[in-house]
Design a protein around this motif. Structure first.
Motif, PDB file in Angstrom:
ATOM      1  N   LEU A 285       0.828  -1.219   0.000  1.00  0.00           N
ATOM      2  CA  LEU A 285       0.000   0.000   0.000  1.00  0.00           C
ATOM      3  C   LEU A 285       0.860   1.266   0.000  1.00  0.00           C
ATOM      4  CD1 LEU A 285      -2.857  -1.083   2.422  1.00  0.00           C
ATOM      5  CD2 LEU A 285      -3.079  -0.620  -0.035  1.00  0.00           C
ATOM      6  N   ALA A 286       2.083   1.153   0.522  1.00  0.00           N
ATOM      7  CA  ALA A 286       2.989   2.312   0.472  1.00  0.00           C
ATOM      8  C   ALA A 286       3.367   2.628  -0.975  1.00  0.00           C
ATOM      9  CB  ALA A 286       4.238   2.047   1.299  1.00  0.00           C
ATOM     10  N   LEU A 287       3.406   1.595  -1.796  1.00  0.00           N
ATOM     11  CA  LEU A 287       3.710   1.795  -3.224  1.00  0.00           C
ATOM     12  C   LEU A 287       2.459   2.133  -4.007  1.00  0.00           C
ATOM     13  CD1 LEU A 287       6.047  -1.271  -3.947  1.00  0.00           C
ATOM     14  CD2 LEU A 287       6.714   1.138  -3.819  1.00  0.00           C
ATOM     15  N   HIS A 288       1.343   1.484  -3.662  1.00  0.00           N
ATOM     16  CA  HIS A 288       0.095   1.652  -4.406  1.00  0.00           C
ATOM     17  C   HIS A 288      -1.052   1.844  -3.415  1.00  0.00           C
ATOM     18  CE1 HIS A 288      -3.075   1.371  -7.221  1.00  0.00           C
ATOM     19  NE2 HIS A 288      -2.355   0.875  -8.198  1.00  0.00           N
ATOM     20  N   PRO A 289      -1.511   3.087  -3.255  1.00  0.00           N
ATOM     21  CA  PRO A 289      -2.509   3.358  -2.207  1.00  0.00           C
ATOM     22  C   PRO A 289      -3.820   2.591  -2.399  1.00  0.00           C
ATOM     23  CG  PRO A 289      -2.084   5.319  -3.577  1.00  0.00           C
ATOM     24  CD  PRO A 289      -1.066   4.301  -3.945  1.00  0.00           C
ATOM     25  N   PHE A 290      -4.100   2.102  -3.616  1.00  0.00           N
ATOM     26  CA  PHE A 290      -5.345   1.377  -3.834  1.00  0.00           C
ATOM     27  C   PHE A 290      -5.133  -0.144  -3.865  1.00  0.00           C
ATOM     28  CE2 PHE A 290      -5.782   5.639  -5.623  1.00  0.00           C
ATOM     29  CZ  PHE A 290      -6.820   6.097  -4.820  1.00  0.00           C
ATOM     30  N   GLY A 291      -3.926  -0.580  -3.505  1.00  0.00           N
ATOM     31  CA  GLY A 291      -3.682  -2.012  -3.344  1.00  0.00           C
ATOM     32  C   GLY A 291      -3.795  -2.814  -4.619  1.00  0.00           C
ATOM     33  N   GLN A 292      -3.309  -2.250  -5.719  1.00  0.00           N
ATOM     34  CA  GLN A 292      -3.390  -2.960  -6.988  1.00  0.00           C
ATOM     35  C   GLN A 292      -1.988  -3.180  -7.562  1.00  0.00           C
ATOM     36  OE1 GLN A 292      -5.855   0.012  -8.963  1.00  0.00           O
ATOM     37  NE2 GLN A 292      -7.704  -1.173  -8.546  1.00  0.00           N
TER      38      GLN A 292
ATOM     39  N   LEU B  60      12.199   6.675  -7.255  1.00  0.00           N
ATOM     40  CA  LEU B  60      10.829   6.920  -7.719  1.00  0.00           C
ATOM     41  C   LEU B  60       9.974   5.676  -7.565  1.00  0.00           C
ATOM     42  CD1 LEU B  60       8.669   8.600  -9.253  1.00  0.00           C
ATOM     43  CD2 LEU B  60       9.642   7.713 -11.385  1.00  0.00           C
TER      44      LEU B  60
ATOM     45  N   LEU C 132       6.038   4.634  -8.537  1.00  0.00           N
ATOM     46  CA  LEU C 132       4.846   5.108  -9.248  1.00  0.00           C
ATOM     47  C   LEU C 132       3.757   4.053  -9.227  1.00  0.00           C
ATOM     48  CD1 LEU C 132       5.744   6.805 -12.661  1.00  0.00           C
ATOM     49  CD2 LEU C 132       4.738   7.847 -10.619  1.00  0.00           C
ATOM     50  N   PHE C 133       2.495   4.517  -9.264  1.00  0.00           N
ATOM     51  CA  PHE C 133       1.360   3.627  -9.489  1.00  0.00           C
ATOM     52  C   PHE C 133       0.531   4.249 -10.608  1.00  0.00           C
ATOM     53  CE2 PHE C 133      -2.117   6.011  -7.366  1.00  0.00           C
ATOM     54  CZ  PHE C 133      -1.367   7.004  -6.765  1.00  0.00           C
ATOM     55  N   GLU C 134      -0.551   3.593 -11.003  1.00  0.00           N
ATOM     56  CA  GLU C 134      -1.403   3.989 -12.131  1.00  0.00           C
ATOM     57  C   GLU C 134      -0.686   3.739 -13.461  1.00  0.00           C
ATOM     58  OE1 GLU C 134      -4.546   4.808 -12.524  1.00  0.00           O
ATOM     59  OE2 GLU C 134      -5.067   4.887 -10.412  1.00  0.00           O
TER      60      GLU C 134
END
Lengths: 214, 214
Positions: free
Chosen positions: A51-58, A67, A69-71
């Motif tokens: 979740l630290a890397l991807h706040p929406f857990g994907q 750096l 990044l997510f999305e």
């Protein structure tokens, strides 16, 4: 520096290439950038480290030096800014290609994802059967508009771009529904995307993780 | 060169500022770029002249010299690349702000738009009442994740950026549902966005077109 992406330890689609890591793999293959992959379980995706890397857990995420990044759309833009081959040099053409990236992810994909929700998540609800045609018709509205714009062109706006990469990836989700075949020029457009050597390498790489016998 | 955007001749929300032209107005106000507005009727939005600008028959569009753009996210990135104030100078911070733009439009907004569909388009269907809690719970999943990430920060990643502009705009759609109030830090975040002078000018400009007495 070799970037690291995350992908499903075992993709829900069993290797059909529909998980979003395939989109990032494809972008990296188009520009010839090697990458590493860290596989994540469904449980680990919802834990603090991920979740630290991807706040929406994907998945996917993208790490490169400092750096994170997510999305997928943002990851593809980031790759395109560091390498030639995904976005045009000309400023106006580049802006239009980015418009197609957003169109793929926020205008065309949401009704397509609703179809998955209607079938998988709400498939056992009493309204499932009666509601499905409504969901499919909303997809047809978007496909009809996209088909009209594409016409007999190979790609959405001149040469192949990150906009096509994401639009083809989104439309691939429809293959099993039969909806794509109602729009022959879109079916041919998707086939052109799948025929690109970079896509084939990306597909093979995710299949190596997810194949039933793997 | 003064850009021209399109907006609804009469917004379905009657001036609440939820139509997407408000997002582009806000971005232009943040950077101090004057703009012109061409109003489009619902009928004209589906006619060839507008479809040439926007293949999905929506607003806003953005015209500037020989460039015609659609998709709010792409328009905001284009504005941010020509003016300071919407995206950080530092490359990594800029990439993360773009990630929040995609998160707003393709991860957080779709379940929120599903709520409108469930209420407006499917509101008279036999399943409407029983299905509504499912749709709202999907929104709560995203809001809970977003709330956890925001914590007690003012903005999503350092200083205000185009990512906040779009996220606040998306969350504003929830005000009438009461869902936003379940997450006090998100409600305060939205209020911070609305308090920005640029947002207030953008809101007033769309209200001048859409106010009931206007």
């Amino acid at each position: 520096m070799t970037p690291t992406i995350t992908a499903f330890e075992r993709s829900p689609d069993g290797g059909m290439g529909l998980a979003r890591d395939t989109r990032v793999r494809w972008a990296l293959e188009e520009v010839g950038q090697p990458y590493e992959v860290r596989l994540v379980s469904f449980r680990a995706m919802k834990e603090p480290a991920h979740l630290a890397l991807h706040p929406f857990g994907q998945i996917p995420t993208y790490e490169e030096g400092g750096l994170a990044l997510f999305e997928t759309g943002a990851i593809v833009i980031h790759i395109a800014e560091r390498h030639a081959g995904l976005l045009p040099e000309d400023g106006d053409a580049r802006a239009r290609a980015i418009a197609w990236m957003f169109a793929a992810l926020s205008t065309v994909e949401p009704p397509i994802l609703d179809l998955s929700t209607a079938r998988m998540v709400e498939g056992d609800r009493p309204w499932a059967e009666e509601r499905l045609p409504l969901v499919m018709d909303r997809i047809r509205v978007r496909l009809g508009q996209l088909s009209a714009r594409l016409g007999d062109a190979d790609w959405l706006d001149g040469a192949f771009s990150a906009g096509d990469l994401l639009m083809v990836s989104v439309l691939l989700r429809l293959r099993s529904s039969g909806l794509l075949d109602e729009y022959p020029n879109l079916a041919a457009y998707v086939a052109r995307g799948e025929a690109r050597p970079a896509y084939r390498r990306a597909f093979a790489a995710q299949l190596a993780v997810n194949a039933p016998s793997g």
